[in-house]
Design an enzyme around this catalytic site. Structure first.
Site, PDB file in Angstrom:
ATOM      1  N   SER A 141     -19.038  -2.438  40.573  1.00  0.00           N
ATOM      2  CA  SER A 141     -18.194  -3.208  41.577  1.00  0.00           C
ATOM      3  C   SER A 141     -16.691  -2.613  41.321  1.00  0.00           C
ATOM      4  CB  SER A 141     -18.128  -4.644  41.481  1.00  0.00           C
ATOM      5  OG  SER A 141     -17.263  -5.270  42.490  1.00  0.00           O
ATOM      6  N   TYR A 154     -18.319 -12.692  36.333  1.00  0.00           N
ATOM      7  CA  TYR A 154     -18.991 -11.552  37.165  1.00  0.00           C
ATOM      8  C   TYR A 154     -18.052 -10.067  36.910  1.00  0.00           C
ATOM      9  CZ  TYR A 154     -19.932  -8.770  41.548  1.00  0.00           C
ATOM     10  OH  TYR A 154     -20.365  -7.537  42.037  1.00  0.00           O
TER      11      TYR A 154
HETATM   12  P1  NAP Z   1     -27.623  -9.573  48.141  1.00  0.00           P
HETATM   13  O1  NAP Z   1     -27.630  -9.088  49.446  1.00  0.00           O
HETATM   14  O2  NAP Z   1     -27.739 -10.918  47.635  1.00  0.00           O
HETATM   15  O3  NAP Z   1     -29.164  -8.893  47.647  1.00  0.00           O
HETATM   16  C1  NAP Z   1     -29.346  -8.906  46.248  1.00  0.00           C
HETATM   17  C2  NAP Z   1     -30.509  -8.281  45.785  1.00  0.00           C
HETATM   18  O4  NAP Z   1     -30.713  -8.513  44.344  1.00  0.00           O
HETATM   19  C3  NAP Z   1     -32.003  -8.809  46.539  1.00  0.00           C
HETATM   20  O5  NAP Z   1     -32.702  -8.059  46.819  1.00  0.00           O
HETATM   21  C4  NAP Z   1     -32.627  -9.921  45.382  1.00  0.00           C
HETATM   22  O6  NAP Z   1     -34.042 -10.110  45.627  1.00  0.00           O
HETATM   23  C5  NAP Z   1     -32.192  -8.994  44.267  1.00  0.00           C
HETATM   24  N1  NAP Z   1     -32.109  -9.743  43.028  1.00  0.00           N
HETATM   25  C6  NAP Z   1     -31.584 -10.801  42.766  1.00  0.00           C
HETATM   26  N2  NAP Z   1     -32.042 -11.371  41.610  1.00  0.00           N
HETATM   27  C7  NAP Z   1     -32.940 -10.607  41.096  1.00  0.00           C
HETATM   28  C8  NAP Z   1     -33.701 -10.437  39.827  1.00  0.00           C
HETATM   29  N3  NAP Z   1     -33.574 -11.331  38.881  1.00  0.00           N
HETATM   30  N4  NAP Z   1     -34.611  -9.456  39.783  1.00  0.00           N
HETATM   31  C9  NAP Z   1     -34.836  -8.642  40.793  1.00  0.00           C
HETATM   32  N5  NAP Z   1     -33.994  -8.680  41.867  1.00  0.00           N
HETATM   33  C10 NAP Z   1     -33.049  -9.635  41.855  1.00  0.00           C
HETATM   34  O7  NAP Z   1     -26.640  -8.594  47.233  1.00  0.00           O
HETATM   35  P2  NAP Z   1     -25.511  -7.394  47.475  1.00  0.00           P
HETATM   36  O8  NAP Z   1     -24.648  -7.887  48.202  1.00  0.00           O
HETATM   37  O9  NAP Z   1     -26.479  -6.406  48.353  1.00  0.00           O
HETATM   38  O10 NAP Z   1     -25.325  -6.809  46.329  1.00  0.00           O
HETATM   39  C11 NAP Z   1     -25.999  -5.887  45.755  1.00  0.00           C
HETATM   40  C12 NAP Z   1     -25.506  -5.388  44.300  1.00  0.00           C
HETATM   41  O11 NAP Z   1     -24.063  -4.929  44.650  1.00  0.00           O
HETATM   42  C13 NAP Z   1     -25.201  -6.374  43.246  1.00  0.00           C
HETATM   43  O12 NAP Z   1     -25.222  -5.854  42.248  1.00  0.00           O
HETATM   44  C14 NAP Z   1     -23.608  -6.609  43.412  1.00  0.00           C
HETATM   45  O13 NAP Z   1     -23.111  -7.173  42.379  1.00  0.00           O
HETATM   46  C15 NAP Z   1     -23.119  -5.341  43.815  1.00  0.00           C
HETATM   47  N6  NAP Z   1     -22.032  -5.330  44.912  1.00  0.00           N
HETATM   48  C16 NAP Z   1     -21.792  -6.056  45.942  1.00  0.00           C
HETATM   49  C17 NAP Z   1     -20.708  -5.993  46.720  1.00  0.00           C
HETATM   50  C18 NAP Z   1     -20.537  -6.621  47.869  1.00  0.00           C
HETATM   51  O14 NAP Z   1     -19.582  -7.140  48.323  1.00  0.00           O
HETATM   52  N7  NAP Z   1     -21.903  -7.103  48.626  1.00  0.00           N
HETATM   53  C19 NAP Z   1     -19.461  -5.577  46.103  1.00  0.00           C
HETATM   54  C20 NAP Z   1     -19.675  -4.684  44.953  1.00  0.00           C
HETATM   55  C21 NAP Z   1     -20.708  -5.004  44.140  1.00  0.00           C
HETATM   56  P3  NAP Z   1     -34.597 -11.187  46.044  1.00  0.00           P
HETATM   57  O15 NAP Z   1     -33.880 -11.331  47.698  1.00  0.00           O
HETATM   58  O16 NAP Z   1     -36.129 -10.564  46.254  1.00  0.00           O
HETATM   59  O17 NAP Z   1     -34.593 -12.283  45.415  1.00  0.00           O
END
Ligand code: NAP
Length: 248
Positions: A141, A154
């Protein structure tokens, strides 16, 4: 496009959000994809159905990245279904901002277990199957550069992931395996909607701090991951690629 033809990928946390977009992109670029989920089987099944409808190949596999046995099963599923493994995308992650006074062991353990232990277990299980040309991409991130207030845990997890990316890029280089990180800025996803970020002051602040003047979409991130997964990026390893519209 077929730049990932004959390659097999695992994308963790691909049932929704950034991971789902990455799984769709890798499949569109020719890879066979293992679509991992933890609790959202329906979401993962939908991603697989979309990939298959577009002529690609994918399979949904449940595994909690905190659990070594389940992670080993995830890697085995790639080999059993598609015969090999070339690309690992460590995308699973959670984010829960909190003031320092609100720090709890639970907040710490959950975020560090999913965001840091998870990628370590996944790479440990996957590495023996990756050969020359293998590519590991960690979704970190922009917080590791921006260091927003109230994100100590985080940002700590993602800072650890940046360091792990560098270490593993050196450790696995002799085997021809590349390791890079993609560090998005704020992206509109199911997760950021659920967390109440969308429409909040934090979104407005992000837009004001982003030279390109908006927050990101999943489609802004997925092609970068596909590039790093491909042989076009054969000379790129150990890099932390900010994908945040110029925010830094
Ligand atoms: P999201 O929409 O909340 O989706 C999270 C995903 O992670 C879901 O598929 C969830 O699976 C899975 N997950 C959660 N706990 C897990 C576990 N214990 N084992 C396996 N899978 C697990 O998140 P997102 O916003 O797309 O973010 C994805 C990644 O990008 C993260 O690493 C986040 O830190 C990073 N990121 C996000 C942003 C942002 O603004 N969105 C910015 C920078 C970085 P289930 O739904 O099946 O539980």
């Amino acid at each position: 496009m077929s730049k990932l033809k004959d390659k097999v990928a695992i994308v963790t946390g691909a049932s929704k959000g950034i991971g789902a977009g990455i799984a769709r992109q890798l499949a569109a670029d020719g890879a066979k994809v293992v679509v991992n989920y933890a609790s959202s089987k329906g979401g993962a099944d939908k991603v697989v159905a979309d990939i298959e409808a577009a002529g690609g190949k994918a399979v949904a596999v449940g595994a909690d990245v905190r659990n070594k046995t389940e992670v080993e099963g995830l890697v085995k599923a790639a080999i059993d279904n598609f015969g090999r493994l070339d690309i690992v995308v460590n995308n699973s992650g959670i984010y829960q901002f909190a003031k320092i006074e609100e720090t709890t062991e639970e907040l710490y353990r959950k975020q560090f277990d999913i965001n840091v232990l998870g990628p370590l277990l996944v790479v440990a299980a996957a590495a023996p199957h990756l050969g020359k040309g293998g590519s590991i991409i960690n979704i970190s991130s922009v917080v590791t550069r921006v260091l927003p207030a109230e994100s100590a845990i985080y940002s700590g997890t993602k800072g650890a992931l940046d360091a792990i990316t560098g270490v593993l890029s050196r450790e696995l280089a002799p085997r021809g395996i590349r390791v890079n990180a993609v560090n998005p800025g704020l992206i509109e996803t199911e997760g950021t909607h659920t967390a109440g970020v969308m429409g909040s002051d934090f979104q407005t602040w992000n837009e004001s701090q982003t030279p390109l003047g908006r927050i990101g979409q999943v489609e802004d991130i997925a092609p970068i991951v596909s590039y790093l997964a491909s042989d076009d990026a054969r000379w790129v390893t150990g890099e932390i690629i900010l994908a945040a519209g110029g925010m830094r």
